[in-house]
Design a protein around this motif. Structure first.
Motif, PDB file in Angstrom:
ATOM      1  N   LEU A 261       0.839  -1.205   0.000  1.00 34.94           N
ATOM      2  CA  LEU A 261       0.000   0.000   0.000  1.00 34.94           C
ATOM      3  C   LEU A 261       0.870   1.250   0.000  1.00 34.94           C
ATOM      4  O   LEU A 261       0.591   2.221  -0.711  1.00 34.94           O
ATOM      5  CB  LEU A 261      -0.943   0.002   1.203  1.00 34.94           C
ATOM      6  CG  LEU A 261      -2.056  -1.065   1.196  1.00 34.94           C
ATOM      7  CD1 LEU A 261      -2.952  -0.891   2.418  1.00 34.94           C
ATOM      8  CD2 LEU A 261      -2.891  -1.024  -0.074  1.00 34.94           C
ATOM      9  N   CYS A 262       1.930   1.237   0.776  1.00 34.51           N
ATOM     10  CA  CYS A 262       2.853   2.375   0.856  1.00 34.51           C
ATOM     11  C   CYS A 262       3.436   2.706  -0.514  1.00 34.51           C
ATOM     12  O   CYS A 262       3.676   3.868  -0.840  1.00 34.51           O
ATOM     13  CB  CYS A 262       3.960   2.020   1.849  1.00 34.51           C
ATOM     14  SG  CYS A 262       5.285   3.211   2.002  1.00 34.51           S
TER      15      CYS A 262
ATOM     16  N   GLY B  20       9.671   5.664  -1.418  1.00 36.67           N
ATOM     17  CA  GLY B  20       8.503   5.906  -0.566  1.00 36.67           C
ATOM     18  C   GLY B  20       8.714   5.525   0.882  1.00 36.67           C
ATOM     19  O   GLY B  20       7.789   5.602   1.680  1.00 36.67           O
ATOM     20  N   LYS B  21       9.939   5.077   1.238  1.00 36.63           N
ATOM     21  CA  LYS B  21      10.230   4.611   2.606  1.00 36.63           C
ATOM     22  C   LYS B  21       9.246   3.514   3.019  1.00 36.63           C
ATOM     23  O   LYS B  21       8.566   3.586   4.036  1.00 36.63           O
ATOM     24  CB  LYS B  21      10.185   5.758   3.604  1.00 36.63           C
ATOM     25  CG  LYS B  21      11.229   6.838   3.341  1.00 36.63           C
ATOM     26  CD  LYS B  21      11.265   7.858   4.488  1.00 36.63           C
ATOM     27  CE  LYS B  21      12.413   8.833   4.349  1.00 36.63           C
ATOM     28  NZ  LYS B  21      12.317   9.684   3.142  1.00 36.63           N
ATOM     29  N   CYS B  22       9.166   2.489   2.190  1.00 34.37           N
ATOM     30  CA  CYS B  22       8.163   1.437   2.364  1.00 34.37           C
ATOM     31  C   CYS B  22       8.750   0.074   2.720  1.00 34.37           C
ATOM     32  O   CYS B  22       8.017  -0.851   3.023  1.00 34.37           O
ATOM     33  CB  CYS B  22       7.367   1.276   1.063  1.00 34.37           C
ATOM     34  SG  CYS B  22       6.575   2.810   0.505  1.00 34.37           S
TER      35      CYS B  22
ATOM     36  N   LEU C 290       6.543   9.303  -6.851  1.00 34.03           N
ATOM     37  CA  LEU C 290       6.186  10.488  -6.067  1.00 34.03           C
ATOM     38  C   LEU C 290       4.702  10.527  -5.710  1.00 34.03           C
ATOM     39  O   LEU C 290       4.140  11.603  -5.521  1.00 34.03           O
ATOM     40  CB  LEU C 290       6.564  11.754  -6.851  1.00 34.03           C
ATOM     41  CG  LEU C 290       8.057  11.923  -7.119  1.00 34.03           C
ATOM     42  CD1 LEU C 290       8.295  13.127  -8.040  1.00 34.03           C
ATOM     43  CD2 LEU C 290       8.840  12.095  -5.824  1.00 34.03           C
ATOM     44  N   ILE C 291       4.057   9.364  -5.640  1.00 27.81           N
ATOM     45  CA  ILE C 291       2.631   9.393  -5.301  1.00 27.81           C
ATOM     46  C   ILE C 291       2.431  10.122  -3.963  1.00 27.81           C
ATOM     47  O   ILE C 291       3.197   9.946  -3.024  1.00 27.81           O
ATOM     48  CB  ILE C 291       2.024   7.970  -5.218  1.00 27.81           C
ATOM     49  CG1 ILE C 291       2.868   7.051  -4.346  1.00 27.81           C
ATOM     50  CG2 ILE C 291       1.795   7.404  -6.596  1.00 27.81           C
ATOM     51  CD1 ILE C 291       2.275   5.672  -4.165  1.00 27.81           C
ATOM     52  N   SER C 292       1.390  10.951  -3.934  1.00 25.53           N
ATOM     53  CA  SER C 292       1.106  11.693  -2.701  1.00 25.53           C
ATOM     54  C   SER C 292       0.026  11.015  -1.860  1.00 25.53           C
ATOM     55  O   SER C 292      -0.009  11.179  -0.650  1.00 25.53           O
ATOM     56  CB  SER C 292       0.666  13.124  -3.037  1.00 25.53           C
ATOM     57  OG  SER C 292      -0.527  13.117  -3.802  1.00 25.53           O
ATOM     58  N   HIS C 293      -0.862  10.249  -2.529  1.00 26.34           N
ATOM     59  CA  HIS C 293      -1.970   9.599  -1.817  1.00 26.34           C
ATOM     60  C   HIS C 293      -2.242   8.227  -2.412  1.00 26.34           C
ATOM     61  O   HIS C 293      -2.043   8.003  -3.608  1.00 26.34           O
ATOM     62  CB  HIS C 293      -3.271  10.406  -1.936  1.00 26.34           C
ATOM     63  CG  HIS C 293      -3.240  11.730  -1.261  1.00 26.34           C
ATOM     64  ND1 HIS C 293      -2.564  12.812  -1.778  1.00 26.34           N
ATOM     65  CD2 HIS C 293      -3.800  12.153  -0.098  1.00 26.34           C
ATOM     66  CE1 HIS C 293      -2.703  13.851  -0.964  1.00 26.34           C
ATOM     67  NE2 HIS C 293      -3.450  13.478   0.068  1.00 26.34           N
ATOM     68  N   VAL C 294      -2.720   7.362  -1.542  1.00 30.21           N
ATOM     69  CA  VAL C 294      -3.169   6.031  -1.961  1.00 30.21           C
ATOM     70  C   VAL C 294      -4.575   5.850  -1.420  1.00 30.21           C
ATOM     71  O   VAL C 294      -4.819   6.074  -0.227  1.00 30.21           O
ATOM     72  CB  VAL C 294      -2.254   4.925  -1.373  1.00 30.21           C
ATOM     73  CG1 VAL C 294      -2.773   3.544  -1.756  1.00 30.21           C
ATOM     74  CG2 VAL C 294      -0.811   5.119  -1.818  1.00 30.21           C
TER      75      VAL C 294
ATOM     76  N   HIS D 109       2.672   9.489   3.210  1.00 27.75           N
ATOM     77  CA  HIS D 109       3.598   9.477   4.353  1.00 27.75           C
ATOM     78  C   HIS D 109       3.017   8.735   5.553  1.00 27.75           C
ATOM     79  O   HIS D 109       3.754   8.235   6.396  1.00 27.75           O
ATOM     80  CB  HIS D 109       4.039  10.899   4.725  1.00 27.75           C
ATOM     81  CG  HIS D 109       2.979  11.741   5.339  1.00 27.75           C
ATOM     82  ND1 HIS D 109       2.619  11.628   6.666  1.00 27.75           N
ATOM     83  CD2 HIS D 109       2.158  12.676   4.797  1.00 27.75           C
ATOM     84  CE1 HIS D 109       1.640  12.485   6.916  1.00 27.75           C
ATOM     85  NE2 HIS D 109       1.339  13.122   5.810  1.00 27.75           N
ATOM     86  N   GLU D 110       1.689   8.640   5.621  1.00 28.51           N
ATOM     87  CA  GLU D 110       1.091   7.856   6.720  1.00 28.51           C
ATOM     88  C   GLU D 110       1.440   6.374   6.604  1.00 28.51           C
ATOM     89  O   GLU D 110       1.373   5.632   7.575  1.00 28.51           O
ATOM     90  CB  GLU D 110      -0.437   7.946   6.680  1.00 28.51           C
ATOM     91  CG  GLU D 110      -1.036   9.290   6.892  1.00 28.51           C
ATOM     92  CD  GLU D 110      -2.536   9.195   6.671  1.00 28.51           C
ATOM     93  OE1 GLU D 110      -3.198   8.585   7.524  1.00 28.51           O
ATOM     94  OE2 GLU D 110      -3.024   9.679   5.643  1.00 28.51           O
TER      95      GLU D 110
END
Ligand SMILES: [Zn+2]
Length: 473
Positions: A126-127, A318-320, A454-458, A468-469
């Protein structure tokens, strides 16, 4: 008065849950895998599903809707990785057939840790913007685990799973089961017709979504026997109502798979250019081709890291990537001396071989694209340095570098993947009635698929997360 939810007000570290009301995503350019785009779009989301998509005239925003203003942004369907392994880590500790180090990383311990927390991969997916995955091989728990059976929910990627691989390469089983943990062995035998019957019955009994055959290059004296058994496997899978998925990286083995009725080839043909016979079989079967271009390079980089003691520079925008796996990747020196073959000369030889294979893979991908074949994105996540989640960018960019257009890559990584998984009625495109699985990003992915970094939202099943959440660090 309408409640206006801007991106700024959503930056509160809290996901916006799917709720009784409507969420309206307003003003973005909505892009599908079809190449059509809706400028200044309105996407209405109700009860986890897309209820309307179109222009402001097509989709009237209800007065009580939560409105998310997205002017200047791009929306795509969530990504689909059609080749992952929950039962592998992304490092060498999950592949004792490749590098067996029982004193450093006992395989049963690695497996038990994975089985105890498969949620780590859901978080990584998801991240990274991946909302559906096809697990195409692993021990029984990869099919029967609750992580794979209860995935129609906003905190998980949708999962389909094939389970243990049927293979004649049973000698590899030794490194997996010698420690007395047969439950972690990812293989079923392929040495007699009865073994295949029993294997398929087992897959049916545990609820597998496919029959996967690991069809490594047979020794010449066994080729006819094993190709015939592959044909039988195709017939039995069909009778069982399960698609046949085949790992076959040689042209001859891939043709044998196609003759057996394979629905999906999970890798490129990487030894020779594909020929007219291959393309005819692929088209006649409507078989899906998953190039997995970068996984071999991941193996090479992992082996080089062990041989030299120099850690791989992890590509995780994405730090995933799971912390426990990073800890192992950045300490390759622990494995030094565990495999005698890992000399500098070996690494150079493998690098030359991988370079040749990648050139053939790129050529074959273009040939299959030009022939109108079905191409689907898969990373082989779980293999060394094919990192769960993060490797999707590397793979999509490799597909683009091989000559596919960005729009073709988006199609391969969304709707084509959904069709391959048999979930295109539920996801894979921005279509009214489908699950609201989508991504928001600032750059236009039709120009370059690096935009997905660079996705901002999922959004998964109507729940909107700030990227980032979802980060693990
Ligand atoms: Zn694989």
């Amino acid at each position: 008065m309408k409640k206006i939810v801007t991106l700024a007000t959503l930056s509160l570290g809290m996901a916006t849950p799917a709720h009784a009301g409507t969420t309206a995503l307003v003003g973005a350019t909505a892009i599908d895998g079809t190449g059509t785009a809706i400028e200044d779009s309105v996407i209405l989301v109700d009860e986890g599903k897309i209820s309307c998509i179109g222009t402001a005239d097509d989709c009237k925003v209800p007065k009580k809707a939560d409105i998310v203003q997205l002017a200047g942004r791009y929306v795509t369907p969530g990504l689909i990785d059609a080749h992952v392994h929950f039962a592998q880590t992304g490092w060498l500790d999950g592949r004792p057939d490749g590098l067996n180090a029982p004193d450093i990383y006992p395989y049963p311990e690695t497996m038990a840790a994975l089985q105890a927390d498969p949620g780590r991969w859901h978080r990584a997916y998801l991240c990274s913007g991946i909302t559906s995955v096809f697990d195409v091989g692993g021990a029984d728990w990869s099919v029967t685990g609750e992580h794979a059976t209860d995935t129609d929910r906003p905190d998980r990627a949708r999962v389909r799973a094939a389970g243990p691989l049927i293979t004649h390469a049973s000698e590899y089983n030794a490194n997996y089961v010698a420690d007395g943990h047969p439950e972690f062995a990812p293989f079923l035998p392929f040495d007699t017709d009865d073994e295949v019957r029993a294997g398929i019955a087992h897959l049916q009994a545990i609820g597998s979504n496919a029959v996967k055959v690991w069809f490594l290059k047979p020794k010449p004296e066994r080729r006819e026997e094993l190709e015939n058994r592959l044909l039988l496997t195709g017939q039995l899978a069909k009778q069982a109502g399960l698609p046949l998925i085949v790992h076959a990286t040689g042209l001859d083995e891939a043709k044998a798979a196609l003759r057996a009725g394979a629905s999906i080839l999970v890798h490129s043909v990487d030894d020779k250019p594909v020929d007219a016979e291959f393309l005819d079989l692929l088209k006649a079967n409507d078989t899906v081709y998953t190039p997995t271009i970068v996984v071999g390079e991941g193996w090479l980089r992992a082996m080089a890291a062990v041989a030299t003691g120099a850690a791989y520079n992890i590509d995780d925008p994405g730090k995933c990537v799971d912390d426990a796996i990073i800890e192992r990747i950045v300490t390759p020196e622990r494995l030094k001396g565990q495999a005698e073959r890992l000399t500098p000369d070996y690494v150079v030889d493998r690098a030359l071989a991988i370079g040749r294979e990648q050139a053939i893979m790129a050529h074959n991908l273009r040939a299959i694209r030009d022939a109108g074949g079905r191409i689907v994105t898969g990373t082989d996540a779980g293999n060394p340095l094919a990192l769960h989640g993060a490797s999707i960018y590397w793979e999509m960019e490799a597909m683009q570098a091989a000559g596919m257009t960005p729009v073709e890559v988006i199609e391969a990584a969304t709707i084509a993947g959904a069709k391959a998984m048999g979930v295109d009625g539920e996801t894979g495109s921005l279509t009214a009635g489908k699950s609201a699985d989508l991504l928001i990003m600032p750059d236009d992915p039709r120009k370059d698929v690096t935009a997905f970094r660079l996705i901002s939202h999922v959004m998964r099943k109507g729940t909107l997360y700030e990227q980032h959440e979802l980060q693990v660090r």
